[in-house]
Each structure stands twice: as C-alpha cells, then as structure tokens.
Write an enzyme that holds these catalytic residues in place. Structure first.
Site, PDB file in Angstrom:
ATOM      1  N   ARG A  42      45.818  32.230  31.089  1.00  0.00           N
ATOM      2  CA  ARG A  42      45.060  33.311  31.714  1.00  0.00           C
ATOM      3  C   ARG A  42      45.679  34.688  31.424  1.00  0.00           C
ATOM      4  O   ARG A  42      44.984  35.688  31.377  1.00  0.00           O
ATOM      5  CB  ARG A  42      44.999  33.032  33.226  1.00  0.00           C
ATOM      6  CG  ARG A  42      44.129  33.980  34.016  1.00  0.00           C
ATOM      7  CD  ARG A  42      43.959  33.426  35.427  1.00  0.00           C
ATOM      8  NE  ARG A  42      43.688  34.447  36.409  1.00  0.00           N
ATOM      9  CZ  ARG A  42      42.475  34.854  36.770  1.00  0.00           C
ATOM     10  NH1 ARG A  42      41.415  34.302  36.216  1.00  0.00           N
ATOM     11  NH2 ARG A  42      42.317  35.789  37.661  1.00  0.00           N
ATOM     12  N   ILE A  68      38.690  40.658  36.323  1.00  0.00           N
ATOM     13  CA  ILE A  68      38.751  39.254  35.917  1.00  0.00           C
ATOM     14  C   ILE A  68      38.571  38.478  37.228  1.00  0.00           C
ATOM     15  O   ILE A  68      39.195  38.786  38.236  1.00  0.00           O
ATOM     16  CB  ILE A  68      40.086  38.887  35.219  1.00  0.00           C
ATOM     17  CG1 ILE A  68      40.145  37.395  34.850  1.00  0.00           C
ATOM     18  CG2 ILE A  68      41.312  39.279  36.031  1.00  0.00           C
ATOM     19  CD1 ILE A  68      41.343  37.021  33.948  1.00  0.00           C
ATOM     20  N   SER A  69      37.655  37.517  37.233  1.00  0.00           N
ATOM     21  CA  SER A  69      37.353  36.788  38.465  1.00  0.00           C
ATOM     22  C   SER A  69      38.567  36.023  38.959  1.00  0.00           C
ATOM     23  O   SER A  69      39.407  35.573  38.172  1.00  0.00           O
ATOM     24  CB  SER A  69      36.207  35.804  38.251  1.00  0.00           C
ATOM     25  OG  SER A  69      35.036  36.480  37.896  1.00  0.00           O
ATOM     26  N   GLN A  70      38.602  35.846  40.274  1.00  0.00           N
ATOM     27  CA  GLN A  70      39.629  35.058  40.946  1.00  0.00           C
ATOM     28  C   GLN A  70      39.603  33.611  40.387  1.00  0.00           C
ATOM     29  O   GLN A  70      38.510  33.061  40.213  1.00  0.00           O
ATOM     30  CB  GLN A  70      39.190  35.074  42.401  1.00  0.00           C
ATOM     31  CG  GLN A  70      40.134  34.650  43.418  1.00  0.00           C
ATOM     32  CD  GLN A  70      39.382  34.487  44.739  1.00  0.00           C
ATOM     33  OE1 GLN A  70      38.222  34.891  44.890  1.00  0.00           O
ATOM     34  NE2 GLN A  70      40.055  33.876  45.672  1.00  0.00           N
TER      35      GLN A  70
END
Ligand code: SAH
Length: 223
Positions: A42, A68-70
């Site tokens: 990530r 950036i999404s959780q």
C-alpha cells in the site's frame, strides 16, 4: 526492483500483517481479499512522506483534495463485490470508478481476471498507472474519463464498484451491469451508506443498503 518496493520492505511486511489482523477483527472474513491485501504494498500508492502511515486504518491525502480509501473500506467493498453471482461463478470483468491513487484497483486486479479503472483527474490516473506498472498488473487498464458514464467500450461488467459517493447510482452504470452482475457504491450526501445492486437472471435489479460510510463526492466531467 525499485527502491520504493524494496526500501521499507521488511517494515511494511510486518505492518501489513498487523493491518490484516485488524481487518479480521473488524469483521472481514474473505480470505481471498485478506490474502491479496497482505500482498499489495500500500505504501507505494501514497507520497513518500506518508509511506510510514500507509498501513494505518485511515484515509490519507493523495493531492487534488482526494484521498486513498481506508483499508477497511477497500476490503469491505472487495468482499461485497466477490459475493456477486457471476463473480462467484468465476466470471471476472470489473469496473472501478474513481481510481485515485490506484490502490483499490491493484487489489481488484489481483482478485479478478480483468479490471478497468476510470478516473476524472488526469494526474492521479497517471500516477496510478505508474504504480500498477511497478507491480506488473497486466490485467488492469486505466482510463481518464468521467466514470459516471461508465466505460461502454468494455461493458457489460460482472462487477462495478464506485469509490466516490453519488446522490444516486448513475444510470449508465446500471445499463452496463451484466446479468448476474453486482454493483457496490456509496450513495448519499452528508449521510452516506453502501448500496448494493444485483442484476438477477431475469434482468431485474435488486437493491440493498448496508453500512454507513464517508467518501469524497462523485463529480461529473473530467478535471
Ligand atoms: N479507489 C481509491 C479511492 C479514490 S478516492 C483508492 O484506492 O483509495 C475517489 C476518486 O474518485 C477521486 O480520485 C476522484 O477524483 C474520483 N472521482 C470522482 N468522481 C469521478 C467520476 N465521475 N469519474 C471518475 N472518477 C471520479
């Protein structure tokens, strides 16, 4: 191997394992999703200054007012998508609207045969393309376009996922959903919830509303 992939290698491997343990505790049960999220680095999707925070369970800024999404949300949406009828049967053409940094697209590319990801901000799309190349994700294709229109040239899709919240599900996306296909998308304004839409064997649409979520807004046109 690039320095970003090797640099904080060990640390990220361990922190990634902790991220997976946390996802399990939060209720993610799909081993396929957990396995892929263990494997996708990530930290290469965020600015180097934020790389050490990449495995925290939070959304992080990626520029252009986007995030950036959780990790939990990425896992949850991938898990819900995998429960779609055609995707369970092994069909695997998926559309993601809202590439952002490309992290979720990379996760999807390791779960499904063919993934298309559309982003309205050109610079984000270019960065995502670069990260996907580093990871050699050859089954992932990007397009700089307004995802509210879907991607007619590659439709229909067995799965569609939207990473930005709309006040309604764009009609073009429903048109491009295959029989047996599933769409997962946050719907709402200040209050949002994940909406699931399945197209049954008879072509009819079946809707469910699940978890409360918070996403950036789905915007029309390209930026
Ligand atoms: N999938 C990302 C999260 C992206 S955030 C991840 O893996 O973390 C949502 C993204 O949706 C933003 O980059 C935003 O620019 C994009 N977006 C918003 N409206 C859009 C539209 N109509 N078409 C394509 N992308 C859109």
């Amino acid at each position: 191997m690039s320095s970003r992939l090797s640099g904080i290698g060990m640390t990220s491997e361990r922190t990634r394992t902790r991220m997976i343990e946390r996802l399990r505790q939060q209720g993610i049960g799909d081993e396929g999703v957990l396995g892929v999220m263990q494997s996708v680095p990530r930290h290469i999707f965020v600015d180097e200054a934020l790389a050490s925070r990449a495995y925290e369970d939070s959304a992080l800024p990626i520029g252009h007012g986007q995030t950036i999404s959780q990790p939990f949300v990425v896992a949850r949406m991938a898990e819900l998508l995998r429960q779609g009828a055609e995707l369970q049967r092994g069909a695997g053409k998926v559309l993601e609207v809202g590439t952002g940094c490309g992290y979720q697209a990379a996760v999807l590319a390791r779960l499904f045969a063919e993934v298309y990801s559309v982003e309205r901000i050109g610079e984000l799309q270019a960065r995502a393309r670069k990260a996907a190349r580093e990871l050699r994700l050859l089954n992932l294709r990007f397009k700089h376009a307004d995802g509210m229109l879907g991607l007619p040239e590659a439709a229909p899709f067995h799965g569609i996922t939207v990473a930005a919240a709309g006040v309604q599900v764009p009609p073009a996306l429903l048109e491009q959903l295959a029989v047996g296909g599933r769409l997962v998308m946050p719907v709402g304004g200040t209050e949002q919830a994940l909406r699931i839409i399945d197209r049954g064997a008879d072509g009819a649409l079946h809707e469910q509303t699940l978890d409360a979520v918070r996403f950036v807004p789905l915007l029309a046109g390209t930026g």
